[in-house]
Enzyme design. Sequence first.
Site, short mmCIF file in Angstrom:
data_model
loop_
_atom_site.label_atom_id
_atom_site.label_comp_id
_atom_site.label_asym_id
_atom_site.label_seq_id
_atom_site.Cartn_x
_atom_site.Cartn_y
_atom_site.Cartn_z
N GLU A 176 -32.43 -19.09 -34.45
CA GLU A 176 -33.11 -18.90 -35.74
C GLU A 176 -33.40 -20.27 -36.34
O GLU A 176 -32.86 -20.68 -37.36
CB GLU A 176 -32.23 -18.02 -36.63
CG GLU A 176 -32.09 -16.62 -36.04
CD GLU A 176 -30.92 -15.80 -36.57
OE1 GLU A 176 -30.61 -14.75 -35.96
OE2 GLU A 176 -30.30 -16.21 -37.57
N GLU A 342 -32.74 -14.27 -45.04
CA GLU A 342 -33.42 -13.98 -43.77
C GLU A 342 -34.90 -14.32 -43.88
O GLU A 342 -35.56 -13.93 -44.84
CB GLU A 342 -33.28 -12.48 -43.44
CG GLU A 342 -31.85 -12.01 -43.21
CD GLU A 342 -31.29 -12.34 -41.82
OE1 GLU A 342 -32.05 -12.86 -40.98
OE2 GLU A 342 -30.09 -12.06 -41.61
ZN ZN Z 1 -28.97 -14.56 -37.80
#
Ligand code: ZN
Length: 382
Positions: A176, A342
């Site tokens: 990520e 996120e």
């Molecule tokens: Zn994550």
Amino acid sequence: MTLAVSANFDSGNIDVLSIDNPEDIRLSIRQDHQSDFYQWFHFRVTGAKGVPLTLRIVNAGGSAYPDGWPGYKARVSECRQVWAQAETSYASGELTIRYTPRSNSVWFAYFAPYSMERHHDLIAEMAQKPGVDVSVLGQTLDGQDLDLVTIGEAAKNKGGGNKRSVWIIARQHPGETMAEWAVEGMLRRLTDPADPVAARLRQKCVFYIVPNMNPDGSRRGHLRTNAAGVNLNREWGTPTLEASPEVFHVLAHMDKVGCDFCLDVHGDEAIPHNFIAGFEGVSEASEHQFELLERYKTALERISPDFQTRVGYEPSKPGEANLSMSTNALAARYGCLAMTLEMPFKDAEENPDPAHGWSGERSGHLGRACLDALLELADDLR
Ligand code: ZN
């Protein structure tokens, strides 16, 4: 020049199954070491100038988040500075990328990579700034340094003892990479002497920032785990030096300096939005904590047109929080505002950019906006 695919570099990940036909190059993503997770890919194609390529990742359907592929576009770069969206489609478990390189060297990745070299450049840049302290919390299993950037602590010891301890951690899940792009944006803003929000925040808070929680997974080209195949964001209950030294060292330092706020920065494979997940299932959490959570999300939504509160994870029911995850564990342990930010691998539907999709640069801007939102409630963080 012969057509070739390589991935033996920092954060590289791909296996080549067949490369005889440039219009049917068959690839597969390697699993994280000692783990079933895979989704991150990063590879270079050489010797294909002007050749229409069709690259098929044939094991995409078995990846950790197959819902991440519909509507997703692979990132491509020839200069390694700008990463654009390549023509990408997903069907029958295969991800197909079509691209005609303008040069004999082109890189493809799941998202704009954030290399360990760039990480070291960022740490070195921060170490030069006044009021910034760079330290090493400990070593990873592969023997890499776990870097901590501390901003404004000296003033705390000189009579500024009421300052809030603000933690920002990123890339527990190494694939990520948008998380470290966001933290880069935050660090640059926090150390900008001309930025009034940063100046005010430095008066009110001490920042403890871990730009990369998982250097080993990052360098190995993992999606989700460290060198031992351990998902660090399931280790916050009882981290150990054997399995999760990264979490062990960070939690030990949190216990030492306190934690009044923690933003844990991530990317989500499937959801095409920026959103925040809180600690809804933590039964010990106070009304004050939940009020701060709502205020923070509302402020960030007002400040950044890229952020929204409509779509996100289904909150856990009271008492059902997974206390091995950082946000829940820290909200319970310190009674603080802890959140998971996120960002999407797909584009963000609030503000689409068909050429680049959600990007490292835009992640940096969202990181900066997170600081505006923090300033609005910094005084109430206890
Ligand atoms: Zn994550």
